[in-house]
Design an enzyme around this catalytic site. Sequence first.
Site, PDB file in Angstrom:
ATOM      1  N   ASP A   1       0.844  -1.202   0.000  1.00 40.48           N
ATOM      2  CA  ASP A   1       0.000   0.000   0.000  1.00 40.48           C
ATOM      3  C   ASP A   1       0.875   1.245   0.000  1.00 40.48           C
ATOM      4  O   ASP A   1       0.665   2.170  -0.789  1.00 40.48           O
ATOM      5  CB  ASP A   1      -0.903   0.044   1.248  1.00 40.48           C
ATOM      6  CG  ASP A   1      -1.943  -1.060   1.249  1.00 40.48           C
ATOM      7  OD1 ASP A   1      -1.554  -2.230   1.380  1.00 40.48           O
ATOM      8  OD2 ASP A   1      -3.140  -0.754   1.118  1.00 40.48           O
TER       9      ASP A   1
ATOM     10  N   GLN B   1       4.989  -8.987   1.517  1.00 41.39           N
ATOM     11  CA  GLN B   1       3.970  -8.669   0.512  1.00 41.39           C
ATOM     12  C   GLN B   1       4.698  -8.406  -0.807  1.00 41.39           C
ATOM     13  O   GLN B   1       5.922  -8.271  -0.800  1.00 41.39           O
ATOM     14  CB  GLN B   1       3.201  -7.414   0.964  1.00 41.39           C
ATOM     15  CG  GLN B   1       1.713  -7.627   1.083  1.00 41.39           C
ATOM     16  CD  GLN B   1       0.929  -6.385   1.464  1.00 41.39           C
ATOM     17  OE1 GLN B   1       1.474  -5.318   1.693  1.00 41.39           O
ATOM     18  NE2 GLN B   1      -0.378  -6.542   1.535  1.00 41.39           N
TER      19      GLN B   1
ATOM     20  N   GLY C   1      -0.959 -10.346  -1.356  1.00 40.89           N
ATOM     21  CA  GLY C   1      -1.741  -9.111  -1.395  1.00 40.89           C
ATOM     22  C   GLY C   1      -3.124  -9.335  -2.004  1.00 40.89           C
ATOM     23  O   GLY C   1      -3.987  -8.472  -1.922  1.00 40.89           O
TER      24      GLY C   1
ATOM     25  N   ASP D   1      -5.528 -11.465  -1.115  1.00 40.68           N
ATOM     26  CA  ASP D   1      -5.781 -12.379   0.002  1.00 40.68           C
ATOM     27  C   ASP D   1      -6.570 -13.666  -0.287  1.00 40.68           C
ATOM     28  O   ASP D   1      -6.127 -14.745   0.039  1.00 40.68           O
ATOM     29  CB  ASP D   1      -6.477 -11.632   1.139  1.00 40.68           C
ATOM     30  CG  ASP D   1      -5.670 -10.426   1.596  1.00 40.68           C
ATOM     31  OD1 ASP D   1      -4.620 -10.133   1.001  1.00 40.68           O
ATOM     32  OD2 ASP D   1      -6.096  -9.753   2.555  1.00 40.68           O
TER      33      ASP D   1
ATOM     34  N   TRP E   1     -11.177 -10.292  -3.598  1.00 42.36           N
ATOM     35  CA  TRP E   1     -10.291 -10.620  -4.724  1.00 42.36           C
ATOM     36  C   TRP E   1     -10.874 -11.741  -5.587  1.00 42.36           C
ATOM     37  O   TRP E   1     -10.157 -12.416  -6.304  1.00 42.36           O
ATOM     38  CB  TRP E   1      -8.901 -11.003  -4.210  1.00 42.36           C
ATOM     39  CG  TRP E   1      -8.155  -9.835  -3.610  1.00 42.36           C
ATOM     40  CD1 TRP E   1      -8.072  -9.513  -2.285  1.00 42.36           C
ATOM     41  CD2 TRP E   1      -7.416  -8.812  -4.302  1.00 42.36           C
ATOM     42  NE1 TRP E   1      -7.320  -8.362  -2.111  1.00 42.36           N
ATOM     43  CE2 TRP E   1      -6.907  -7.908  -3.338  1.00 42.36           C
ATOM     44  CE3 TRP E   1      -7.135  -8.556  -5.660  1.00 42.36           C
ATOM     45  CZ2 TRP E   1      -6.132  -6.793  -3.665  1.00 42.36           C
ATOM     46  CZ3 TRP E   1      -6.375  -7.444  -5.989  1.00 42.36           C
ATOM     47  CH2 TRP E   1      -5.881  -6.578  -4.999  1.00 42.36           C
TER      48      TRP E   1
ATOM     49  N   GLU F   1     -12.300   0.856  -2.141  1.00 46.84           N
ATOM     50  CA  GLU F   1     -11.268  -0.181  -2.144  1.00 46.84           C
ATOM     51  C   GLU F   1     -11.344  -1.015  -3.434  1.00 46.84           C
ATOM     52  O   GLU F   1     -10.333  -1.314  -4.052  1.00 46.84           O
ATOM     53  CB  GLU F   1     -11.471  -1.070  -0.909  1.00 46.84           C
ATOM     54  CG  GLU F   1     -10.340  -2.021  -0.598  1.00 46.84           C
ATOM     55  CD  GLU F   1     -10.625  -2.834   0.676  1.00 46.84           C
ATOM     56  OE1 GLU F   1     -11.712  -2.672   1.274  1.00 46.84           O
ATOM     57  OE2 GLU F   1      -9.762  -3.639   1.056  1.00 46.84           O
TER      58      GLU F   1
HETATM   59  C1  GLC Z   1      -6.226  -6.171   2.196  1.00 42.61           C
HETATM   60  C2  GLC Z   1      -5.686  -6.370   0.790  1.00 42.61           C
HETATM   61  C3  GLC Z   1      -4.178  -6.166   0.779  1.00 42.61           C
HETATM   62  C4  GLC Z   1      -3.874  -4.786   1.347  1.00 42.61           C
HETATM   63  C5  GLC Z   1      -4.502  -4.599   2.729  1.00 42.61           C
HETATM   64  C6  GLC Z   1      -4.406  -3.169   3.227  1.00 42.61           C
HETATM   65  O1  GLC Z   1      -5.711  -7.127   3.059  1.00 42.61           O
HETATM   66  O2  GLC Z   1      -6.022  -7.619   0.294  1.00 42.61           O
HETATM   67  O3  GLC Z   1      -3.669  -6.287  -0.518  1.00 42.61           O
HETATM   68  O4  GLC Z   1      -2.511  -4.585   1.408  1.00 42.61           O
HETATM   69  O5  GLC Z   1      -5.873  -4.912   2.678  1.00 42.61           O
HETATM   70  O6  GLC Z   1      -5.007  -2.299   2.319  1.00 42.61           O
END
Ligand code: GLC
Length: 443
Positions: A41, A111, A170, A172, A371, A414
């Site tokens: 992020d 990540q 990332g 998830d 996702w 998001e």
């Molecule tokens: C969720 C997402 C991840 C991200 C995190 C914080 O876990 O899947 O990719 O880094 O949120 O935004």
Amino acid sequence: MADVSENPSLLEQAKSVLEMNDRGNYTQPAHGLYPHQWLWDSCFIAIGLRHLDVDRAQSEVLSLLRGQWHNGMLPNIIFRDDPQYRTDRNLWRSWLSPFAPSDVMTTGITQPPMLAEAVVQIGKKMAWPERRQWYRQVYPALLAYHEWLYHERDPHNEGLVLQIHPWETGLDNTPPWMEELHQHRLPMYIRLIEKLHLAWIINLVRRDTKSIAADQRFSAIESVAMFDMQLRLRRKAYDINKILDHSLLTIEDLSFNSIFIRANAHLRDIAKSLREELPDGLEAHMHKTEKALETLWDDYAGQYYSRDFVTHRLLKTPSVATLLPLYAGTISEERAAKLVKLLENEHGFGPAYPVPSVPLNAFGFKPKGYWQGPTWVNMNWLIIDGLNRYGYKDHAAALRESTLEMVEKAGCYEYFDPRNGEPAGAANFSWTAALAIDLLKAK
Ligand code: GLC
């Protein structure tokens, strides 16, 4: 259609999201659900911030380095030092590892390695003497991170690096990982919860579903499985040898490795411009990764997949990862053309607001399922970058335009329903804002 890049309101809106989430030297992904600092992020955020304030973009990256472990690992989360977050820190207990830093608490996993990209993008905003200083400042940490990835995550020297928890990708709950989990690796007690229909109990204690509808997040079974996997890593004090000795789920993830290949190219350029020799063996290892990516290609399906680390079986469940070799930038023109074709299919990866995290015509596509269907702006940014470098300028421009239109219409959410652009997940999400700024400025 009006050109959104001429509309100041999106820019203003995106700026205010970043201001709102600014915590001094880093930016939280979103208020409430994500109060800590996340690795990729912050990299995406820095890519946007550099257009507003180069110093602040630098501090976003430098604050990530606070969390670097002595073995080079960059953790996916650095926890906020605030009594109200003690539970989060205690779930991980990073202090169990001798490599963890003592002054900040982190997770014990990483990540996708977006750091090199962020460093280079910030560097582009500086004249050479300053850029050189900037590169000098971050080079040792960046190098240590890449060396750690090879050293710990490519134990058989095959070129591809492995991931030990879905959170490391990332993405998830991305279907290839979830499928593996459901079919082969659920511990007995979780199977029992499933069988006895007790999943509702888990939902009572979950935090994410307090603010976001449950059908937009992990299923209850998936979330308890994630937690169980995390505890296994903690029991082994994040020692990779112990983890691999009896591993639960180890995958050479396609999106992670594609991003790593691009990051390696950036690292090479940074070293070159500093007139630094990369350490012995690193260059050869980097080259091996580029070649190994091709072993993830499936001729029959005409796409790339992730692979099981132990059996080398390709995990042939469709997901957005298949397009990320475009970002890696090392695949042949011919294979790139095949990936672009996938993007053109309106029933697959090319609906009204692409790129869906799972193609529309795939079994299990969920339009707002985290996702497992929604469009995410960070994936679009990576794909746009790849399309541009392969010369697909029109495709890149169209994807940029639809991405900006989606964010402008719905706000900096998001993720988004790829069929109609409806927003979902957390509101005022930082990387959506930051990358919208970058796409606006990139014209
Ligand atoms: C969720 C997402 C991840 C991200 C995190 C914080 O876990 O899947 O990719 O880094 O949120 O935004």
